[in-house]
Design a protein around this motif. Sequence first.
Motif, PDB file in Angstrom:
ATOM      1  N   GLN A  60       0.843  -1.187   0.000  1.00 31.32           N
ATOM      2  CA  GLN A  60       0.000   0.000   0.000  1.00 31.32           C
ATOM      3  C   GLN A  60       0.884   1.245   0.000  1.00 31.32           C
ATOM      4  OE1 GLN A  60      -2.357   1.780   3.495  1.00 31.32           O
ATOM      5  NE2 GLN A  60      -3.921   0.599   2.399  1.00 31.32           N
ATOM      6  N   ARG A 118       3.575   2.128   2.687  1.00 34.69           N
ATOM      7  CA  ARG A 118       3.151   2.181   4.082  1.00 34.69           C
ATOM      8  C   ARG A 118       3.123   0.794   4.719  1.00 34.69           C
ATOM      9  NH1 ARG A 118      -2.040   5.645   6.048  1.00 34.69           N
ATOM     10  NH2 ARG A 118      -3.255   4.209   4.754  1.00 34.69           N
ATOM     11  N   GLN A 119       2.752  -0.206   3.917  1.00 31.31           N
ATOM     12  CA  GLN A 119       2.750  -1.567   4.421  1.00 31.31           C
ATOM     13  C   GLN A 119       2.950  -2.524   3.257  1.00 31.31           C
ATOM     14  OE1 GLN A 119      -0.578  -2.485   6.958  1.00 31.31           O
ATOM     15  NE2 GLN A 119       0.452  -4.248   7.855  1.00 31.31           N
ATOM     16  N   PRO A 165      -9.286   4.882   8.176  1.00 33.90           N
ATOM     17  CA  PRO A 165      -9.204   3.427   8.356  1.00 33.90           C
ATOM     18  C   PRO A 165     -10.503   2.681   8.104  1.00 33.90           C
ATOM     19  CG  PRO A 165      -9.093   4.583  10.468  1.00 33.90           C
ATOM     20  CD  PRO A 165      -8.976   5.623   9.408  1.00 33.90           C
ATOM     21  N   ASN A 166     -11.650   3.351   8.167  1.00 28.90           N
ATOM     22  CA  ASN A 166     -12.908   2.645   7.958  1.00 28.90           C
ATOM     23  C   ASN A 166     -13.412   2.742   6.519  1.00 28.90           C
ATOM     24  OD1 ASN A 166     -13.636   5.289   7.872  1.00 28.90           O
ATOM     25  ND2 ASN A 166     -15.230   5.172   9.434  1.00 28.90           N
ATOM     26  N   SER A 167     -12.589   3.284   5.622  1.00 27.49           N
ATOM     27  CA  SER A 167     -13.009   3.448   4.234  1.00 27.49           C
ATOM     28  C   SER A 167     -12.847   2.151   3.461  1.00 27.49           C
ATOM     29  CB  SER A 167     -12.184   4.535   3.550  1.00 27.49           C
ATOM     30  OG  SER A 167     -12.360   5.768   4.176  1.00 27.49           O
ATOM     31  N   PRO A 168     -13.868   1.765   2.682  1.00 24.32           N
ATOM     32  CA  PRO A 168     -13.708   0.579   1.830  1.00 24.32           C
ATOM     33  C   PRO A 168     -12.772   0.874   0.663  1.00 24.32           C
ATOM     34  CG  PRO A 168     -15.794   1.642   1.369  1.00 24.32           C
ATOM     35  CD  PRO A 168     -15.189   2.384   2.536  1.00 24.32           C
ATOM     36  N   LEU A 169     -12.301  -0.191   0.053  1.00 27.89           N
ATOM     37  CA  LEU A 169     -11.449  -0.078  -1.123  1.00 27.89           C
ATOM     38  C   LEU A 169     -12.319   0.031  -2.373  1.00 27.89           C
ATOM     39  CD1 LEU A 169      -8.873  -2.885  -0.260  1.00 27.89           C
ATOM     40  CD2 LEU A 169      -8.571  -0.418   0.022  1.00 27.89           C
TER      41      LEU A 169
END
Lengths: 113, 115
Positions: free
Chosen positions: A48, A55-56, A98-102
Amino acid sequence: DAGVTQSPTHLIKTRGQQVTLRCSPKSGHDTVSWYQQALGQGPQFIFQYYEEEERQRGNFPDRFSGHQFPNYSSELNVNALLLGDSALYLCASSPSYPNSPLHFGNGTRLTVT
Amino acid sequence: AQSVAQPEDQVNVAEGNPLTVKCTYSVSGNPYLFWYVQYPNRGLQFLLKYITGDNLVKGSYGFEAEFNKSQTSFHLKKPSALVSDSALYFCAVRDVSTGGFKTIFGAGTRLFVKA
């Protein structure tokens, strides 16, 4: 409002070659994730990007690398292609919450011969 | 480490009947849970999510999902299936409490709705 766009849609490469896949995120999205989806399997997280930095990262070798540009678009590079790299590569964008869907693009189908 | 299991490769249901697609998860913290649908040669499309609050969440196209913390499950449901619901469904989890940002997907469940 354009969604996530990926290019090219299809690609055929030979073992050992290198490939670059491109992704433009949905308008307003600043985070881009890349996934590999082999036939009949779920998407596997590659990495990501956020604020132009990785970031990860998932469990993929260093042959897989990426980049994010100031306009939030992104590239996925794969070096020294193997037959096992044949898959659908999906780009997904989201806001950085953080709670956003892809939101996914339709993917790039890579075939390695 | 976070993981998602979808125990059924395929679910068959008759049109008009209720459908359930099962999902269980494992995370170390509080999960953010999602369902996505994939049509042939397309990317994944978001259906619904559970973040916090009411255990029953409603989403697109009449789908809903029930979060069960004690059973670590997040099953997808629809009261009356349509032939057009036939597709590949993925459950996904994100564990933000450990500082992670990645979304992990299950292997998928193929839903066949017969007319």
